[in-house]
Structures are given as C-alpha cells and as structure tokens.
Design a protein around this motif. Structure first.
Motif, mmCIF file in Angstrom:
data_model
loop_
_atom_site.group_PDB
_atom_site.id
_atom_site.type_symbol
_atom_site.label_atom_id
_atom_site.label_comp_id
_atom_site.label_asym_id
_atom_site.label_seq_id
_atom_site.Cartn_x
_atom_site.Cartn_y
_atom_site.Cartn_z
ATOM 1 N N ASN A 346 4.309 -7.540 8.889
ATOM 2 C CA ASN A 346 4.080 -6.590 9.989
ATOM 3 C C ASN A 346 4.626 -5.211 9.630
ATOM 4 O OD1 ASN A 346 2.731 -8.369 11.657
ATOM 5 N ND2 ASN A 346 4.587 -9.006 12.750
ATOM 6 N N GLN A 347 5.806 -5.193 8.987
ATOM 7 C CA GLN A 347 6.368 -3.918 8.535
ATOM 8 C C GLN A 347 5.458 -3.261 7.498
ATOM 9 O OE1 GLN A 347 9.213 -2.109 9.043
ATOM 10 N NE2 GLN A 347 10.070 -3.358 10.682
ATOM 11 N N HIS A 348 4.949 -4.080 6.579
ATOM 12 C CA HIS A 348 4.039 -3.551 5.565
ATOM 13 C C HIS A 348 2.779 -2.971 6.202
ATOM 14 C CE1 HIS A 348 1.906 -3.147 1.800
ATOM 15 N NE2 HIS A 348 0.935 -3.931 2.238
ATOM 16 N N ARG A 349 2.243 -3.668 7.206
ATOM 17 C CA ARG A 349 1.052 -3.178 7.910
ATOM 18 C C ARG A 349 1.346 -1.868 8.628
ATOM 19 N NH1 ARG A 349 0.104 -6.472 12.971
ATOM 20 N NH2 ARG A 349 1.863 -5.130 13.476
ATOM 21 N N ASP A 350 2.507 -1.805 9.294
ATOM 22 C CA ASP A 350 2.854 -0.578 10.020
ATOM 23 C C ASP A 350 3.038 0.603 9.072
ATOM 24 O OD1 ASP A 350 2.756 -2.049 12.330
ATOM 25 O OD2 ASP A 350 4.923 -2.379 12.458
ATOM 26 N N ARG A 352 1.579 1.018 6.094
ATOM 27 C CA ARG A 352 0.266 1.434 5.622
ATOM 28 C C ARG A 352 -0.475 2.228 6.697
ATOM 29 N NH1 ARG A 352 -2.109 -0.792 1.144
ATOM 30 N NH2 ARG A 352 -4.145 -0.558 2.148
ATOM 31 N N LYS A 353 -0.330 1.770 7.939
ATOM 32 C CA LYS A 353 -0.967 2.477 9.043
ATOM 33 C C LYS A 353 -0.390 3.883 9.184
ATOM 34 C CE LYS A 353 -1.916 2.094 14.000
ATOM 35 N NZ LYS A 353 -1.689 1.275 15.241
ATOM 36 N N ALA A 354 0.942 3.987 9.051
ATOM 37 C CA ALA A 354 1.583 5.300 9.164
ATOM 38 C C ALA A 354 1.128 6.232 8.042
ATOM 39 C CB ALA A 354 3.103 5.140 9.143
ATOM 40 N N THR A 356 -1.686 6.082 6.464
ATOM 41 C CA THR A 356 -3.082 6.447 6.732
ATOM 42 C C THR A 356 -3.163 7.563 7.761
ATOM 43 O OG1 THR A 356 -3.793 4.196 6.222
ATOM 44 C CG2 THR A 356 -5.319 5.565 7.468
ATOM 45 N N GLU A 357 -2.323 7.465 8.813
ATOM 46 C CA GLU A 357 -2.315 8.486 9.849
ATOM 47 C C GLU A 357 -1.838 9.827 9.290
ATOM 48 O OE1 GLU A 357 0.064 6.865 12.922
ATOM 49 O OE2 GLU A 357 -1.527 5.584 13.730
ATOM 50 N N VAL A 358 -0.862 9.785 8.382
ATOM 51 C CA VAL A 358 -0.380 11.028 7.766
ATOM 52 C C VAL A 358 -1.479 11.653 6.909
ATOM 53 C CG1 VAL A 358 1.237 11.967 6.073
ATOM 54 C CG2 VAL A 358 2.043 10.375 7.824
ATOM 55 N N ALA A 359 -2.178 10.796 6.165
ATOM 56 C CA ALA A 359 -3.251 11.309 5.306
ATOM 57 C C ALA A 359 -4.385 11.926 6.121
ATOM 58 C CB ALA A 359 -3.784 10.181 4.426
ATOM 59 N N GLU A 360 -4.613 11.361 7.324
ATOM 60 C CA GLU A 360 -5.681 11.879 8.181
ATOM 61 C C GLU A 360 -5.224 13.044 9.043
ATOM 62 O OE1 GLU A 360 -6.941 8.521 10.354
ATOM 63 O OE2 GLU A 360 -8.064 7.608 8.680
ATOM 64 N N GLY A 361 -3.942 13.392 8.952
ATOM 65 C CA GLY A 361 -3.430 14.536 9.693
ATOM 66 C C GLY A 361 -2.929 14.217 11.074
ATOM 67 N N SER A 362 -2.784 12.905 11.412
ATOM 68 C CA SER A 362 -2.268 12.538 12.734
ATOM 69 C C SER A 362 -0.762 12.662 12.724
ATOM 70 C CB SER A 362 -2.668 11.097 13.073
ATOM 71 O OG SER A 362 -4.074 10.970 13.051
ATOM 72 N N PRO A 363 -0.163 13.155 13.829
ATOM 73 C CA PRO A 363 1.295 13.254 13.885
ATOM 74 C C PRO A 363 1.927 11.876 13.959
ATOM 75 C CG PRO A 363 0.324 13.790 16.023
ATOM 76 C CD PRO A 363 -0.817 13.644 15.058
ATOM 77 N N VAL A 364 2.941 11.660 13.156
ATOM 78 C CA VAL A 364 3.657 10.396 13.137
ATOM 79 C C VAL A 364 5.091 10.641 13.573
ATOM 80 C CG1 VAL A 364 4.426 8.456 11.708
ATOM 81 C CG2 VAL A 364 2.221 9.543 11.264
ATOM 82 N N PRO A 365 5.584 9.962 14.605
ATOM 83 C CA PRO A 365 6.963 10.161 15.043
ATOM 84 C C PRO A 365 7.947 9.694 13.986
ATOM 85 C CG PRO A 365 5.980 8.264 16.146
ATOM 86 C CD PRO A 365 4.878 8.954 15.422
ATOM 87 N N VAL A 366 8.971 10.499 13.777
ATOM 88 C CA VAL A 366 9.996 10.166 12.798
ATOM 89 C C VAL A 366 11.163 9.504 13.532
ATOM 90 C CG1 VAL A 366 11.590 11.071 11.077
ATOM 91 C CG2 VAL A 366 9.316 12.098 11.344
#
Length: 384
Positions: A346-350, A352-354, A356-366
C-alpha cells in the motif's frame, strides 16, 4: 581529491551497512533458541505496556511496582492456567489411548452406527464407494487417532524431559516482559528512530504492526479461549470422553476462519444422533450454532473493530502457513507478516501515485515527521 573523499565515504558507509546487517543476523541467530520466549515477551509488552503506564501514573511514577503487579497478574491469568491445561490434556490423552488400544472405543462400531442412521439413498452411495468396510475403517481411523495421541504424549514427554529448557524459556519470557513493561515506551522509541525509513513510512508500518498484534491477540486468542472453554464445558456436561482435548481442539480450529469449531462438534452431534441420543445431539447442535458459533460474530467485531481486520482468506492462508513454518508461534507471526506485506505494498502504491501526481503537476501535500507521528498516534487512539 574531493571525489576520492566522496568515494571513500561511500565505501565506508556501505561497509558499515554490511556490518550492521551481519551483526543483526548474528544477534538473530543467537536468540534463535529462545525465539518463542522472546516473541511472547514482546507480545505481552505490546498488549499490556499501556496498562502498566497507566498504573504507574496512578502510583506516582513507580514503574517497577506497576510492572511487577502486571507481570504477576499475567502469571496468574495465563501462565499457571496454561500449565494446568497441559497437565489435563496429558491425562485425558493417556486415558483415551488406553481405551482405544483395549477396544473400549471401537471406531468401526461408531462408523457403523452412523451409517445405520443415514437414509437408504445415502447408504447406497456409501456402499458404492466402498465405505462399508468397517474393519478397515476401524483400523485406519483408530490408527490415526492413536498415533495422534501418541504424538501429543510424546511432545509433552519431551517437554518434561527438557524441563530445564522449558523453565529457562519461561524465565526468559517473564524477565523480558518485565523490562519491556517497565521501559517499553523508551525501547520502542529507540527502535522507531533507528529504522532506516522515511518518517511517514516508518510510523505507518509500526502502527500496522502494533494494530495487527493487538487485533490478533484480542480478536483471535480471546475468541479461541472462549469458544474452547464453552465447548469443553458443553462436552463435559454431556459426559463426552476427552472433554478437555475436544475443547482445546475447538479453540485451535477457531483460529481458522473457513473451518471453525464445527469441525469438532458437528461429527460429535452426528454420532450422538446415530447412537439414538437425540436430546444430547440437539443440545450440541443448538449450542454449537447459537452459543459457540455466535461468539465469533459477537466478540470479534467488538474486540478488533472491522476496519483493522484482514480479509478472511488472508487470515486463513497466513495462519495455516505460519503454523506450518513456526509451530504455535505461527498464528501470530503469519497474520503479522501478511499485514505488513499488505501495508508495504500500500505504501508502494501511494508513493507511485504521489510521483505520478507530481509529474502531472498536481499539488501533493508534504507531511513532516511531526505530522506523521501525530497521525500515527491518532491511528492508535482511534483505530476504527
């Protein structure tokens, strides 16, 4: 020159990492003879260290006294009854073995009685498959039961012959439990800060580990003890031979979600029905379905909480595999490994998802380390 120093620093870091791994493996090998004792000492600390901390707070910080009180309570509630139960199992196994070898318990006659009570269509089906050779059934089934009882007696005898090792293991478990109960929060923090993981991953895995251990002990061991106790009392009240052994077996099979206690009380009810004892058969069926069977449905959600439960098929496979690989300790180790496996992926999936969101320009909470720790504390306080 700078690159040489950097390369040397990297080599030293790799060397130190290899040293840490080797020393850790050596320590694990050193503890292998007392693996079970260490495991149960850690489990006892995980379960009862919060109680010890609350008790110490009410005693003006006297942690030694609080840990001693909790430890003596564990001995009185768990260690002593377990030893007495083992003695009772040996006594009943010996009596059953003597009755089987002397012919007082004849499995061929029992099977014949069961077949005689079956409808004619079922009897014809049984006859077609050659299951009416009662002498062969008596020999095969009786031999299996006898060898099983011999195995139980042999294991207990080996424990008796190795009494010094048993006492040493028990002493290690209790000694370790005392220090972990007293200083478990300090040791836990040392382990937490030493893990070479990101703060959020580390805290998430630790919380998963703690939740699964507590869920396994509360929702599995407590349910197994209650179901086994009720089954043993039921069989004893009905005068069924080996009530303690059957109760222990019901408690053991209750660990398996797809099997349950029915593997014990259903054949007993069928035999009582075939023997013409309709009242006792009805009592066994009623108690098995509405009392023993309902314990799991009522107690487990209360003790565990639905959100912390693993899927039943995962619990079944992990428990069976754990028992096969680690013996009795496996019913804790198996589900813990399975839960950590799911948590890691689940951590690995999260992650990868994060990414992907960074690569697409979506803001990711730190999330900071303090925020991760706070989230982990809230997860423990409110697991469901």
């Amino acid at each position: 020159m700078g690159s040489d120093e950097k390369r040397g620093l990297q080599t030293e870091d790799i060397g130190f990492a290899v040293l840490v791994v080797l020393i850790s493996l050596a320590a694990a090998y050193l503890l292998a003879p007392y693996f079970g004792a260490v495991l149960w000492g850690v489990v006892a600390a995980i379960m009862f260290q919060p109680l010890t901390a609350q008790l110490a707070e009410r005693m003006d910080g006297r942690r030694n006294l609080a840990a001693s009180i909790v430890l003596f309570g564990l001995i009185a509630l768990f260690v002593v009854p377990t030893i007495l139960l083992g003695i009772s199992i040996v006594n009943e196994a010996t009596v059953l073995y003597q009755k089987i070898t002397s012919g007082q318990i004849d499995f061929g006659r029992i099977v014949q009685q069961v077949q005689g009570a079956l409808p004619s269509s079922v009897r014809r089906l049984v006859s077609e498959y050659g299951l009416n050779d009662f002498e062969e059934i008596r020999r095969q089934f009786g031999s299996s039961i006898t060898s099983g009882l011999q195995t139980v007696a042999g294991r207990v005898l080996s424990v008796g012959q190795g009494a010094l090792s048993f006492v040493a293991a028990l002493g290690v478990m209790l000694y370790l439990s005392y220090f972990l109960l007293r200083d478990g929060d300090r040791y836990g923090e040392m382990v937490r800060t030493s893990l070479p993981l990101h703060a959020d991953t580390r805290d998430s895995l630790i919380q998963n580990f703690l939740l699964v251990v507590r869920a396994t002990m509360r929702g599995t061991v407590v349910v197994a003890v209650v179901q086994g106790l009720l089954g043993g009392i039921l069989f004893s009240a009905l005068g069924i031979e080996g009530a303690v052994i059957w109760g222990v077996l019901m408690g053991f099979f209750s660990l398996l979600p797809a099997v349950g206690t029915g593997i014990i009380w259903v054949p007993v009810a069928i035999y009582l029905f075939a023997a013409g004892n309709m009242m006792h058969a009805g009592i066994v069926v009623f108690c098995g379905v509405f009392i023993i069977g309902m314990v799991d449905n009522v107690l487990r959600p209360i003790l565990v909480g639905r959100d912390t439960r693993l899927p039943d098929f995962v619990v079944l496979i992990a428990t069976l595999s754990g028992l096969e690989l680690f013996g009795l300790n496996g019913f804790i180790i198996g589900p813990v490994i399975a839960a950590l496996f799911i948590a890691v992926w689940n951590q690995h999936r999260d992650r990868r998802k994060a990414k992907t969101e960074v690569a697409e320009g979506s803001p990711v909470p730190v999330q900071t380390e303090a925020g991760a720790a706070k989230a982990a504390e809230e997860a423990v306080a409110h697991p469901s």
